[in-house]
Motif scaffolding. Sequence first.
Motif, mmCIF file in Angstrom:
data_model
loop_
_atom_site.group_PDB
_atom_site.id
_atom_site.type_symbol
_atom_site.label_atom_id
_atom_site.label_comp_id
_atom_site.label_asym_id
_atom_site.label_seq_id
_atom_site.Cartn_x
_atom_site.Cartn_y
_atom_site.Cartn_z
ATOM 1 N N LYS A 1 -0.457 -3.191 2.898
ATOM 2 C CA LYS A 1 -0.002 -4.581 2.913
ATOM 3 C C LYS A 1 1.420 -4.660 2.365
ATOM 4 O O LYS A 1 1.793 -3.832 1.528
ATOM 5 C CB LYS A 1 -0.925 -5.363 1.981
ATOM 6 N N ILE A 2 2.182 -5.648 2.799
ATOM 7 C CA ILE A 2 3.452 -5.920 2.118
ATOM 8 C C ILE A 2 3.432 -7.360 1.598
ATOM 9 O O ILE A 2 2.780 -8.234 2.181
ATOM 10 C CB ILE A 2 4.686 -5.711 3.021
ATOM 11 N N SER B 1 10.668 -7.462 -3.000
ATOM 12 C CA SER B 1 9.442 -7.369 -2.184
ATOM 13 C C SER B 1 8.607 -6.199 -2.663
ATOM 14 O O SER B 1 9.076 -5.399 -3.489
ATOM 15 C CB SER B 1 9.710 -7.278 -0.683
ATOM 16 N N ILE B 2 7.387 -6.126 -2.135
ATOM 17 C CA ILE B 2 6.403 -5.184 -2.674
ATOM 18 C C ILE B 2 5.649 -4.527 -1.516
ATOM 19 O O ILE B 2 5.292 -5.205 -0.548
ATOM 20 C CB ILE B 2 5.380 -5.953 -3.567
ATOM 21 N N VAL B 3 5.385 -3.228 -1.664
ATOM 22 C CA VAL B 3 4.516 -2.540 -0.703
ATOM 23 C C VAL B 3 3.255 -2.117 -1.435
ATOM 24 O O VAL B 3 3.320 -1.563 -2.535
ATOM 25 C CB VAL B 3 5.185 -1.268 -0.121
ATOM 26 N N GLN B 4 2.106 -2.370 -0.816
ATOM 27 C CA GLN B 4 0.823 -1.913 -1.347
ATOM 28 C C GLN B 4 0.313 -0.801 -0.421
ATOM 29 O O GLN B 4 0.261 -0.985 0.800
ATOM 30 C CB GLN B 4 -0.140 -3.090 -1.337
ATOM 31 N N PHE B 5 -0.022 0.340 -1.029
ATOM 32 C CA PHE B 5 -0.490 1.482 -0.233
ATOM 33 C C PHE B 5 -2.012 1.514 -0.206
ATOM 34 O O PHE B 5 -2.678 0.737 -0.900
ATOM 35 C CB PHE B 5 0.100 2.777 -0.798
ATOM 36 N N GLU B 6 -2.555 2.467 0.568
ATOM 37 C CA GLU B 6 -4.004 2.486 0.792
ATOM 38 C C GLU B 6 -4.815 2.889 -0.432
ATOM 39 O O GLU B 6 -6.022 2.692 -0.479
ATOM 40 C CB GLU B 6 -4.334 3.405 1.979
#
Length: 403
Positions: free
Chosen positions: A183-184, A261-266
């Motif tokens: 998700k971002i 901004s933000i990146v969410q990994f698996e």
Amino acid sequence: MYLVLLLPHFQSIILKKRIAILGSTGSIGTQALEVIAKQKEFFELEVITANSNSKLLIQQANKYQPATVVIADKSKYTEVKEALSSLPVKVFAGAESLEQVVQSDEIDVVLTAMVGYAGLLPTIKAIQAKKHIALANKETLVVAGRLITEMAHENKVALLPVDSEHSAIFQCLAGEHFNPIEKIYLTASGGPFRGKTKEFLKTVTHEQALKHPNWTMGAKITIDSATMMNKGLEMIEARWLFNLDISQIDVIVHPQSVIHSIVQFEDGSMKAQMGLPDMKLPIQYALAYPQRLKSDFPRFDFLKYPDLTFEKPDKEVFRSLLLAEHAMKKDGNLPCIMNAANEIAVGAFLERKLDFHRITDLTEQCMEHIHFIENPNLNDLVETDTETRQYAEVLLSKKSNFA
Ligand code: NDP
């Protein structure tokens, strides 16, 4: 890209990147010129362009000495040509010249810092000529994201984001090539009317709408930030840049504009990129990529920002977010319709022909009226843009027809 040739005696020669700036007289363009001037060792300025601001274009040509300048407004050609006659600079005019100069062998990277749909065709020509794109002009991806990303892929051209949120995601993805994004989170300042009601938006003045709390930007994006359409455009931009599904894109209001901004990994881990709100950093990162160049940009001080806060965006009040989500889901030529209608509506607001709260109404009406094309080609998109603008002008001429 940035090349370093190692000589036998281990000295290095740096081949400078040669840059074209489309829209050098704008907010991004002028900041890019400052970045390039401070990093002369790494960059060579080849081309600068403006729409009609001949005075500033002439000043910039004198100061930064590019090889070529283009003024899109042909009526300003003689003025620019004469003013620069003592310099070894080529001068061209007209929109078609913008499409030609980007193809020059003397350019490595084209910074698309023009505003609006006008950026589309020069960007396409630059990609076809295999130039890497430092992309500020988000409207290009909103209008023709599928086409542009496929074209970039075929031509092995990098699309390097300049928008601070997308640059943040791009920076978070460094070294994560094999790790899918879960998700971002695109952060949004919320603009000058965060927390306000629908009723309040009916009273908004020009001065209020043009005063962004954290960023100094061109007029169009400032109004887009006030309606929050800017975040809607950015969702679509992110979808194409990072090959995401709509369910993977979330918007979170973060009034301090420190986390970009933000990146969410698996695995559940989240990476955020942060810093002061200053576009020079993402501009420099895109131009220098994959290098990080030493800079004297002001540094962030945690103690000056003891509270970093987050809120849900109010989609009831800022309906443009819903319009953008709908356009992104339905896709086809709908994002193109939305973009054209929004450009006309924002222009009308800036010319004091339309009230602030009606920007979204007019955009929505165009999205409902213009015929939908599921798999548009470039011609379809060009026609959609023209048709939408004409319809929006008709609506504007009888303002009372849309509520
Ligand atoms: P500005 O309005 O400040 O500048 C726009 C530039 O484009 C000017 O050089 C202008 O020339 C030129 N231009 C406008 N219309 C045309 C046209 N029809 N043909 C050729 N040139 C044209 O915009 P910004 O710098 O604020 O924004 C540029 C792009 O970057 C936008 O897409 C925006 O969304 C994006 N962006 C901007 C950010 C910012 O901080 N400003 C942040 C993130 C993204 P002239 O001066 O002669 O009118």
